[in-house]
Design an enzyme around this catalytic site. Structure first.
Site, PDB file in Angstrom:
ATOM      1  CB  ILE A  74      -0.880   0.112   1.310  1.00  0.00           C
ATOM      2  CG1 ILE A  74      -0.228  -0.028   2.566  1.00  0.00           C
ATOM      3  CG2 ILE A  74      -1.912  -1.183   1.147  1.00  0.00           C
ATOM      4  CD1 ILE A  74      -1.077  -0.119   3.716  1.00  0.00           C
ATOM      5  N   GLY A  75       2.085   1.051  -0.048  1.00  0.00           N
ATOM      6  CA  GLY A  75       2.992   2.229   0.016  1.00  0.00           C
ATOM      7  C   GLY A  75       4.332   1.855  -0.269  1.00  0.00           C
ATOM      8  CB  VAL A 125       3.508   0.827   4.121  1.00  0.00           C
ATOM      9  CG1 VAL A 125       2.450   0.583   5.070  1.00  0.00           C
ATOM     10  CG2 VAL A 125       4.706   1.727   4.572  1.00  0.00           C
ATOM     11  N   GLY A 157       8.573   3.778  -0.097  1.00  0.00           N
ATOM     12  CA  GLY A 157       9.346   4.873   0.192  1.00  0.00           C
ATOM     13  C   GLY A 157      10.781   4.432  -0.156  1.00  0.00           C
ATOM     14  CG  ASP A 178       8.547  13.504   6.479  1.00  0.00           C
ATOM     15  OD1 ASP A 178       8.604  14.531   5.810  1.00  0.00           O
ATOM     16  OD2 ASP A 178       8.702  12.299   6.308  1.00  0.00           O
ATOM     17  CE  LYS A 188       8.417   3.232   8.003  1.00  0.00           C
ATOM     18  NZ  LYS A 188       8.469   4.654   8.954  1.00  0.00           N
TER      19      LYS A 188
END
Length: 1021
Positions: A719-720, A727, A722, A844, A742
């Site tokens: 789902i993500g 993730v 970086g 952040d 994560k």
């Protein structure tokens, strides 16, 4: 056959010939009629039709009348000359028109005025406009024109007013503009113009107004501007200008408005500044690098209404005689270095007594040191804002402060003021915010404070106040936040103080000498989210009525003398996030209902609790609970180091069981034990952790469990992703619970350090608006590889980024939803900055790190860049590595400044503006000096906020009568974002004030919707 006999084809040819002839006759006749109808002005007619043909959207029907049934001179927005019936005015201002500007407008040869302001014309400005040699006014402001400024506009030789502000123009100002010798007004603000301010503009000596703010010009101010002797208004704010202000500028004696704010200008102002510019009504030099003294001659600018010099480095004694500035409305000199250490340093206050129209006075953080003059009470009764905070002022607050009856905000915090708080403060009937914290006020809290019927926030903390808390404070029925902590107050807590239906932000009486029981009326604080009564001498039982505080998230009543058992009624307080009952005399067993709470912190240490410690809920995380100093406790997690609970001895019965019953029981027991051993053995072979209860997964999750939960870390569950982590969505087999996993990319530089930092942060934070971590932060080896992962609660509604910028959601966020989300985020920041020890800076903050649960409550996540602001922490803010995300990181980080809470406030401001505009801070339009901050700031100045607001944000159901209120709320929200994202850290709104303002906006919106106003969205602290 006779060759002369007509054929069918010849008849057809004849018919076609006759029809063509008739058509020519018809067209000729029509042209004659049309020419007669338009008196020979067919060119104007066709030009207007061409203008209309290039309009793609006309929401208000502005061009409906543009048809053949009406003469074009009678069309809406068109004006013709009476003699020659030629078009002299085309004005369609604020009609919502979208499309291109037809080049045929250049054929309207008699045009005197072309006004297209506040529409949505786009693409380039047609160069054909240069044909309009009779044109006097050209206003294309507030559109979406891009490209460069046409250089042949010099053909408009009679042009007097040229307004291109708030567009998307790029490039340089063409030199041909200097040929417009009749030009008096030149406005180019809010574009993306570069190449410096051209010196040739100094040749247009007819100019009366130059307005170029918020363009990334760069360079210096041309000395040639000193030739503009007719100049009256001069705006070059936010143009990235450097160097000094040319001395020639001070010779422009007709200047009335002079703004060079938000640049990097240096140097000092001439001592005779005021004598040289006596006509000034507004002077704005804020946010520069100006030094030296503030010229006393400013007192000669007797027409001044605005004096704004904040955030410079002006120093020395402030000697301006303000008594001559009788029209002054706004004085902002904060964040300078005025301190001189002379005894009469504050004498200038006396001269302000003659400024009867003064509304706002900001003198914060100026290094002033001296006695607060009694004349402070003689300031204007129109004064609404008075800020003298963060100086070194001492002495008493005069009784005459009661004369300032117009005050709505009074800030004297962080000074050295002594003596009693004058009772005359009760005369300030309009006062909404009173901040007197961090002084040395003594004596009693005056009863007269109860007369402040409009007060919302009252902060008297960290003083030397004594005596009892006046029960009359209960009359302040609008109070949302009350902070009296760290004083010497004694006596009982007045029950009248516990019936504030409005109290929502916080209630803090900690670190005083209060005694007696906690009144049962405490249950009346139904809206409050934060209560702190710690470090007092309160006695008796904890009242069962406390359960009435249904909005409570944070309860601190430690270090008192409470006794007895926890009342069962507290089971209803399931919203608690932090509960500290330590250092009391509480007894009995730890209530099992606490297992069902969503607690992040539970401190029961140093009481007299006994019996078995639960193992579920918060009790399953040893780092989240503290039970030291309770010698009669047993059981619980192994990490707690408590003795095992003894089995209760069975009473001996005279009647003995038959032997066959005993044998049967033993056999059954052996069978059960065998089954348990077998199950554990099977689990071990499958690689699953042997857990005695489901809740131990909060401490231990193996690689295999995560592998299975995420279907082998499959792409479908990703789902993500970086730079340092991926993730996944996962489903734990133990309880069919969705989680977020994560996984760290340990090969990425800095990933391991970020993992440690995030673990450290999660151990320190517990708040309902912070993402909840499920696992402890630990690593698991798998086949020789170091595997590190964090497991969080799953947020079903995804990230705020998706709601703002992705098409995955069928519906979009309305205005009220956005306000609720912003309150949640601000509340989390307030907790991190003001309630964590040590203070934590997130570093952040951005929409992709804001996650939304089933109820659309926002949770702040990702602490990989977080910093601790305590020196003895091994993760404090001295790192020189990554300092956030481009677009959201504050500008001072780019210059090597250390992390600070003000940096998070900047990120919050940018995030707020993104939430309200729907635009990334790195959007293509934000370049060459234009930023989302400047984009919105300009809209606020121009009263055109609707043009920058995301259309989905104003879908709030409202009648026409409420439209103005909604627009005011939109403007207020944007102002918070602009204030929070100011370039200078000291000028940013503090997060507590942002929360207060957002709650006020929420109340107004809920009233518009006909709902009951709520002062707190589930959590304020």
């Amino acid at each position: 056959m006779n060759s002369r006999q007509p054929t069918f084809s010849s008849f057809s040819s004849l018919a076609a010939f006759l029809f063509s002839g008739l058509l020519v006759i018809f067209q000729t006749t029509n042209a004659i009629i049309s020419s007669s109808y338009y008196n020979g002005n067919e060119a104007d007619h066709l030009s207007l039709l061409s203008f209309k043909s290039m309009i793609t959207h006309d929401p208000y029907g502005a061009l409906t009348s543009w048809n053949s049934s009406v003469h074009f001179c009678d069309w809406t927005g068109v004006t013709c000359g009476k003699r020659h019936r030629k078009v002299i005015v085309l004005n369609v201002t604020s009609q919502g028109l979208e499309g291109l500007l037809s080049p045929h407008v250049g054929n309207l040869s008699f045009l005197r005025l072309l006004a297209l302001r506040n529409n949505s014309f786009h693409k380039t400005i047609p160069h054909e406009l240069g044909r309009l040699f009779r044109l006097r006014v050209l206003n294309l402001e507030r559109n979406k024109f891009n490209g460069v400024i046409p250089n042949n506009l010099s053909g408009c030789s009679n042009l007097e007013t040229l307004r291109f502000g708030i567009n998307e123009l790029v490039g340089r100002i063409p030199i041909e503009i200097s040929l417009l010798t009749k030009l008096t007004i030149l406005v180019m603000d809010g574009n993306r113009l570069t190449g410096g301010i051209p010196s040739f503009l100094g040749n247009i000596t007819s100019l009366k107004m130059i307005s170029f703010p918020d363009n990334p010009f760069g360079g210096t101010i041309p000395d040639t501007f000193g030739h503009l002797k007719s100049l009256q208004e001069f705006y070059l704010g936010g143009c990235n200008l450097t160097g000094t202000i040319p001395y020639s500028i001070y010779n422009l004696s007709l200047l009335t408005r002079f703004s060079l704010a938000d640049n990097q200008l240096s140097g000092s102002l001439p001592l005779d500044f005021g004598a040289m510019l006596p006509e000034l009504t507004a002077l704005q030099l804020r946010n520069n690098q100006l030094t030296g003294i503030l010229p006393p001659s400013i007192s000669n600018c007797s027409k001044l209404t605005i004096l704004e010099m904040i955030s410079n480095s002006f120093s020395g004694k402030l000697t301006v005689d303000f008594s001559k500035l009788t029209d002054i409305l706004y004085i902002a000199l904060g964040n300078n270095l005025f301190g001189s250490a002379e005894p009469d340093e504050m004498k200038f206050i006396d001269s302000l007594n003659n400024c009867s129209k003064l509304e706002k006075l900001f003198l914060y953080n100026c290094n002033f040191e001296g006695a607060l003059p009694r004349s402070i009470g003689n300031l204007s009764d129109q004064l609404s804002n008075l800020d003298l905070s963060r100086n070194k002022l001492y002495g008493n607050l005069s009784l005459d402060v009661g004369n300032l009856v117009g005050l709505t905000q009074l800030n004297l915090a962080f000074n050295r003021l002594t003596g009693k708080i004058p009772s005359t403060i009760g005369k300030l009937q309009k006062l909404q915010v009173a901040l007197l914290r961090e002084n040395q006020f003594s004596g009693k809290i005056p009863d007269a404070i109860a007369n402040l019927s409009s007060i919302n926030i009252l902060v008297l903390s960290s003083n030397k106040l004594e005596g009892v808390i006046p029960s009359s404070l209960g009359n302040c029925y609008r109070l949302e936040g009350l902070d009296l902590h760290n004083n010497k107050l004694g006596g009982n807590i007045p029950k009248q103080l516990l019936q504030f239906s409005s109290l929502s932000i916080g209630f803090d009486l900690s670190q005083n000498n209060l005694f007696g029981p906690l009144p049962s009326q405490v249950g009346g604080l139904k809206m409050v989210t934060y209560i702190n009564l710690s470090h007092n001498y309160l006695t008796g039982n904890i009242p069962s009525s406390l359960s009435g505080c249904t909005s409570l998230s944070f309860l601190y009543i430690h270090d008192n003398l409470f006794q007895g058992m926890l009342p069962p009624s507290l089971i209803s307080m399931r919203g608690l996030v932090e509960l500290d009952l330590s250092h009391n005399n509480l007894s009995g067993q730890i209530p099992r209902f606490l297992e069902g709470f969503s607690l992040h912190v539970l401190n029961l240490s140093y009481n007299d609790f006994k019996g078995e410690v639960p193992v579920k809920g918060v009790f399953s995380n040893a780092s989240a609970i503290s039970i030291a100093g309770n010698s009669k406790l047993c059981g619980g997690l192994v990490e707690l180091g408590l003795p095992k609970c003894k089995q209760k001895e069975k009473k001996k019965h005279k009647k003995r069981f038959p032997v066959f019953v005993i044998v049967l029981l033993i056999a059954s027991s052996l069978l059960v034990v065998s089954c348990v051993v077998y199950v554990l053995y099977r689990k071990k072979r499958k690689g699953q952790s042997s857990q005695s209860s489901i809740n131990e997964r909060f401490l231990k999750l193996s690689y295999n469990q995560l592998l299975k939960a995420t279907d082998g870390f499959s792409e479908t569950n990703l789902i993500g992703k970086g730079g340092s982590s991926s993730v996944y969505k996962g489903l734990l087999e133990l309880d069919d619970r969705f989680v977020t996993v994560k996984v760290l990319h340990l090969q990425t530089r800095g990933a391991h350090k970020n993992f440690i930092r995030e673990c450290e942060a999660w151990r320190s934070v517990r708040h309902r608006n912070l993402l909840k971590i499920i696992t402890s932060c630990s690593s698991v080896d798998f086949q020789g590889n170091d595997f590190k992962a964090l497991v969080y609660e799953f947020m079903s509604n995804g990230s705020l980024h998706d709601w703002l910028h992705s098409s995955v959601h069928a519906s979009r966020l309305n205005f009220l939803q956005r306000i609720n989300i912003l309150i949640d985020i601000a509340s989390a920041l307030d907790y991190l900055h003001n309630f964590c020890v040590p203070t934590i800076v997130h570093c952040d903050l951005k929409p992709s790190n804001i996650l939304l649960d089933d109820d659309m409550v926002a949770h702040v996540g990702d602490f990989g860049l977080a910093r601790f602001l305590e020196r003895n922490s091994n993760l404090n803010s001295t790192s020189t590595g990554v300092k956030g995300t481009i677009g959201y990181a504050p500008p001072e980080y780019g210059f090597g400044s250390e992390m600070a809470s003000s940096g998070d406030v900047y990120s919050f401001g940018i995030l707020l503006l993104e939430v309200m505009t729907g635009k990334y801070p790195t959007h293509d339009i934000f370049n060459e000096g234009l930023s989302i901050h400047k984009f919105v700031s300009t809209a606020l100045v121009e009263h055109a906020i609707i043009d920058v607001i995301d259309s989905d944000a104003i879908t709030l159901q409202s009648t026409e009568s409420n439209a103005k209120k909604v627009e005011e709320c939109l403007a207020s929200t944007l102002k918070i974002g602009v204030s929070c994202s100011a370039d200078s850290p000291t000028q940013r709104m503090i997060i507590e004030n942002a929360i207060h303002e957002l709650h006020h906006i929420k109340d107004v919106l809920q009233n518009i919707q006909g709902t009951v106003p709520s002062l707190c969205n589930k959590s304020c602290f």
